[in-house]
Design a protein around this motif. Sequence first.
Motif, PDB file in Angstrom:
ATOM      1  N   LEU A 181       0.872  -1.280   0.030  1.00 47.44           N
ATOM      2  CA  LEU A 181       0.050  -0.219   0.067  1.00 47.44           C
ATOM      3  C   LEU A 181       0.830   1.300  -0.139  1.00 47.44           C
ATOM      4  N   PHE A 182       2.058   1.148   0.733  1.00 46.16           N
ATOM      5  CA  PHE A 182       2.975   2.367   0.947  1.00 46.16           C
ATOM      6  C   PHE A 182       4.264   1.831   0.902  1.00 46.16           C
ATOM      7  N   PRO A 183       5.414   2.593   0.438  1.00 47.36           N
ATOM      8  CA  PRO A 183       6.587   2.230   0.373  1.00 47.36           C
ATOM      9  C   PRO A 183       7.075   1.601   1.889  1.00 47.36           C
ATOM     10  N   GLN A 184       7.975   0.609   1.854  1.00 46.76           N
ATOM     11  CA  GLN A 184       8.414   0.246   3.047  1.00 46.76           C
ATOM     12  C   GLN A 184       9.967  -0.360   3.096  1.00 46.76           C
ATOM     13  N   ILE A 185      10.591  -0.057   4.190  1.00 47.44           N
ATOM     14  CA  ILE A 185      11.934  -0.617   4.380  1.00 47.44           C
ATOM     15  C   ILE A 185      12.095  -1.198   5.579  1.00 47.44           C
ATOM     16  N   GLU A 186      13.319  -2.062   5.796  1.00 47.93           N
ATOM     17  CA  GLU A 186      13.472  -2.606   7.350  1.00 47.93           C
ATOM     18  C   GLU A 186      14.817  -1.823   7.759  1.00 47.93           C
ATOM     19  N   LEU A 187      14.422  -1.624   9.022  1.00 50.91           N
ATOM     20  CA  LEU A 187      15.638  -0.994   9.858  1.00 50.91           C
ATOM     21  C   LEU A 187      17.063  -1.982   9.996  1.00 50.91           C
ATOM     22  N   SER A 188      17.950  -1.331   9.451  1.00 46.74           N
ATOM     23  CA  SER A 188      19.421  -2.251   9.372  1.00 46.74           C
ATOM     24  C   SER A 188      20.068  -2.331  10.539  1.00 46.74           C
ATOM     25  N   ALA A 189      19.680  -1.609  11.569  1.00 43.74           N
ATOM     26  CA  ALA A 189      20.020  -1.700  13.111  1.00 43.74           C
ATOM     27  C   ALA A 189      19.080  -1.305  14.041  1.00 43.74           C
ATOM     28  N   ASP A 190      19.407  -1.620  15.239  1.00 43.97           N
ATOM     29  CA  ASP A 190      18.706  -1.322  16.416  1.00 43.97           C
ATOM     30  C   ASP A 190      18.278   0.421  16.513  1.00 43.97           C
ATOM     31  N   LEU A 191      17.047   0.570  16.897  1.00 44.03           N
ATOM     32  CA  LEU A 191      16.748   2.040  16.676  1.00 44.03           C
ATOM     33  C   LEU A 191      16.259   2.396  18.251  1.00 44.03           C
ATOM     34  N   GLN A 195      17.256   7.930  19.842  1.00 39.95           N
ATOM     35  CA  GLN A 195      17.927   8.365  18.743  1.00 39.95           C
ATOM     36  C   GLN A 195      17.415   8.864  17.573  1.00 39.95           C
ATOM     37  N   THR A 196      17.786   9.891  17.012  1.00 40.82           N
ATOM     38  CA  THR A 196      17.188  10.826  16.125  1.00 40.82           C
ATOM     39  C   THR A 196      17.903  10.695  14.576  1.00 40.82           C
ATOM     40  N   LEU A 197      18.774   9.877  14.288  1.00 44.42           N
ATOM     41  CA  LEU A 197      19.351   9.911  13.143  1.00 44.42           C
ATOM     42  C   LEU A 197      19.678   8.427  12.689  1.00 44.42           C
ATOM     43  N   ILE A 198      19.155   8.035  11.712  1.00 44.25           N
ATOM     44  CA  ILE A 198      19.193   6.713  11.067  1.00 44.25           C
ATOM     45  C   ILE A 198      19.814   6.713   9.695  1.00 44.25           C
ATOM     46  N   GLU A 199      20.329   5.618   9.379  1.00 46.08           N
ATOM     47  CA  GLU A 199      20.936   5.399   7.861  1.00 46.08           C
ATOM     48  C   GLU A 199      20.064   4.134   7.369  1.00 46.08           C
ATOM     49  N   VAL A 200      19.266   4.524   6.255  1.00 42.35           N
ATOM     50  CA  VAL A 200      18.498   3.588   5.439  1.00 42.35           C
ATOM     51  C   VAL A 200      19.263   3.221   4.335  1.00 42.35           C
ATOM     52  N   PRO A 201      18.777   1.797   3.832  1.00 42.78           N
ATOM     53  CA  PRO A 201      19.666   1.008   2.846  1.00 42.78           C
ATOM     54  C   PRO A 201      19.168   1.827   1.465  1.00 42.78           C
ATOM     55  N   THR A 241       1.877   9.944  19.416  1.00 42.78           N
ATOM     56  CA  THR A 241       2.529   8.821  19.853  1.00 42.78           C
ATOM     57  C   THR A 241       3.924   8.963  20.429  1.00 42.78           C
ATOM     58  N   PHE A 242       4.642   7.908  20.854  1.00 42.91           N
ATOM     59  CA  PHE A 242       5.667   8.163  21.893  1.00 42.91           C
ATOM     60  C   PHE A 242       6.932   7.191  21.086  1.00 42.91           C
ATOM     61  N   SER A 243       8.060   7.773  21.488  1.00 40.50           N
ATOM     62  CA  SER A 243       9.264   7.346  21.043  1.00 40.50           C
ATOM     63  C   SER A 243       9.490   5.843  21.899  1.00 40.50           C
ATOM     64  N   GLU A 244       9.853   4.940  21.083  1.00 41.75           N
ATOM     65  CA  GLU A 244      10.033   3.782  21.569  1.00 41.75           C
ATOM     66  C   GLU A 244      11.343   3.124  20.988  1.00 41.75           C
ATOM     67  N   ASP A 245      11.890   1.898  21.740  1.00 39.57           N
ATOM     68  CA  ASP A 245      12.971   1.186  21.148  1.00 39.57           C
ATOM     69  C   ASP A 245      12.483   0.253  20.127  1.00 39.57           C
ATOM     70  N   HIS A 246      13.147   0.138  18.798  1.00 32.78           N
ATOM     71  CA  HIS A 246      12.924  -0.882  17.732  1.00 32.78           C
ATOM     72  C   HIS A 246      13.969  -1.544  17.481  1.00 32.78           C
ATOM     73  N   PRO A 247      13.988  -3.023  17.232  1.00 31.11           N
ATOM     74  CA  PRO A 247      15.253  -3.669  16.932  1.00 31.11           C
ATOM     75  C   PRO A 247      15.451  -3.705  15.554  1.00 31.11           C
ATOM     76  N   ASP A 248      16.562  -4.159  15.169  1.00 26.34           N
ATOM     77  CA  ASP A 248      16.607  -4.348  13.644  1.00 26.34           C
ATOM     78  C   ASP A 248      15.811  -5.120  12.787  1.00 26.34           C
ATOM     79  N   GLY A 249      15.482  -4.661  11.799  1.00 26.07           N
ATOM     80  CA  GLY A 249      14.562  -5.684  10.950  1.00 26.07           C
ATOM     81  C   GLY A 249      13.184  -5.230  11.083  1.00 26.07           C
TER      82      GLY A 249
END
Length: 629
Positions: A181-191, A195-201, A241-249
């Motif tokens: 339905l909408f574009p998706q990616i998977e996190l390549s590292a724990d978030l 944390q406010t900066l991520i690197e996407v594939p 919503t509120f900031s939470e920890d997210h594992p890679d993947g």
Amino acid sequence: MQQREKILAFALAAVVAIWFGFPIVNGWFFEPIQELSSKEDRLLKESNEKFDEQIELRKKQKQLAQWRKISLPPDPLDAQRLYQEWLTDLAQLSGFEDVKITLERKTLQGDIYVTIPVTLDAKATLQELAQFLEQFESVNLLHRVATCDVISPTSEGNPDLEVSLTAEGLSIIKAPERSRLFPQIELSADLKKEQTLIEVPATATGFPDETPFRVRIDDEFTTVTKVDGQKWTLRRGVSKTFSEDHPDGTTLELFPTVVSSQSETKVATNATVAMWSKSLFTKPAPQANYDPKLAATTAPAAVRGTKWDWKLNVSSWDPAFGSPLFSMLESPKGMKLDERTGSLSWDVKPELELGEREIQVMVWGSASKKAGFTSTVSLRVRDPNEPPEIKQDGPIKFFLGRSSEKKLDAIDPDGDDDKLKFSIEGAPEGMQIGENDGIIRWIPAESLDAATLEIKVTITDSDQDAEVITKTLAVSLEEDSARYTYLTTTLKRAFGDGEEEWEAYLFDRATNKTTKLRVEDEVTITDFEMTIKEIGDDFVNVQRPDGQYRIVFERPLVEMVKLPTPPTPSEPAGTSEEPTTESPAETPVIKTDGVSETALPPTADSTESPEPKSQDRPKNNASEADEKT
């Protein structure tokens, strides 16, 4: 004809000529010109209308192209599957419970589009429904709420509403093909939540080039404020919503939002705030002064080597703030908090230092982060509490017709034995247990049959985190042979070498059983444990755990008389003499089968002389019992 008359005649002729000649001139000259002018106007109008139609057509074509971009996938089956999954995720993110999805019948409209209706039935509070509708209307997707039925079970408080909502999406036939339905990616590292900066594939395609745009990571909405190649800068925990920890993947999905004017955004915001603060289904709450605070600031002790769980609760909360939400400002290492429910969890390590801990928490409303407070919760780390123990091997014996008290031998390995609490289940009629002393009291009716019963005894210790054990104990209900056992005979046997030996005989009238006694024999009859110490003409002295007793001739065993305590060696000889009249018998307490028993006091008159008269019993002549060695 005079000059004046000539002028009048000439004028009259001119008028007549004009009157009759103008229509001819108008038909020959003016009318063609007017017709040509009208035709020119008509053709110009038609030209303008065609031009306007072309402009409108181009607008429609442009709008249709935009609609194709935000349409559901062109395949109706894919559109239906993806749309119902997206609605389910949005409902659960908003806090809906008991969500049930029903796929309605698709409708084809010519060769242009297909309507995809999906009905959602769930339970939700008014605030959760408002949050769902806000997110539903804000997403840039070609859909609408077709129907929404809401039923409130009560007219007071903030009840769970029964929501039945039908959402209708459009699948345009010529829309671009896509599998999501909408574009998706998977996190390549724990978030991490801070944390406010991520690197996407590099495969992150389909996302906007211009910022800001919104994405969804599990139950958290995040705004991407800057894109620098493959590095994204995030503003975490937006849109209630509120900031939470997210594992890679973890899946990161685009959540495109509708671009609205400032006035439209203000109207939508005001409508949402109204739903948050004022219930349409319940009576207005009376004016109240709210003083929000934690209902408890002392948490249960955390036991080393176990998992500790506790929930924060808020009292005197203003519903206008929305639902209370939680975060930790300071906490022991490894402790986790569910920001929505206030549930705390902690794996307490066995080697953790004992003592007090503090947890600093912040509470605020889901409708506004400005509404809230901070508080400190105290917590104690302690060693595990060991459960009570019952030292009971065999059955607990009771005897028909006799009042007995059996004290359970229970201990608290790491506490005070005297503070144990007792209760009993499945006890026969009349049986009771002392809540504080653990003594089981019972007078079994003589009408009962001898049998083995089972009772459940529950013991609770006095620890703050009390341990409770329940143990099934066997109860043996027996005939009371001691009530029917009498001393019937004593005799002295003489042997050829001059030795003599006393013997005594006890007779059980209930079973016709005779028991022979000699000095130093150990005998147990029912719960009477005895060691024979002396045999006389008409008595037998026995040693029991609590002292010496005398069994008197032709008296039942339960009427044995307790003898005076002999003087200690340190007492003067003159003070050791005891009167021949015995003091009233004491209530003996003996140890039987792992429990302590208090027997009935003897009914014999303790002042009566234990020496019976010779005529009270037959004589046992030693010569009649002579035996040769």
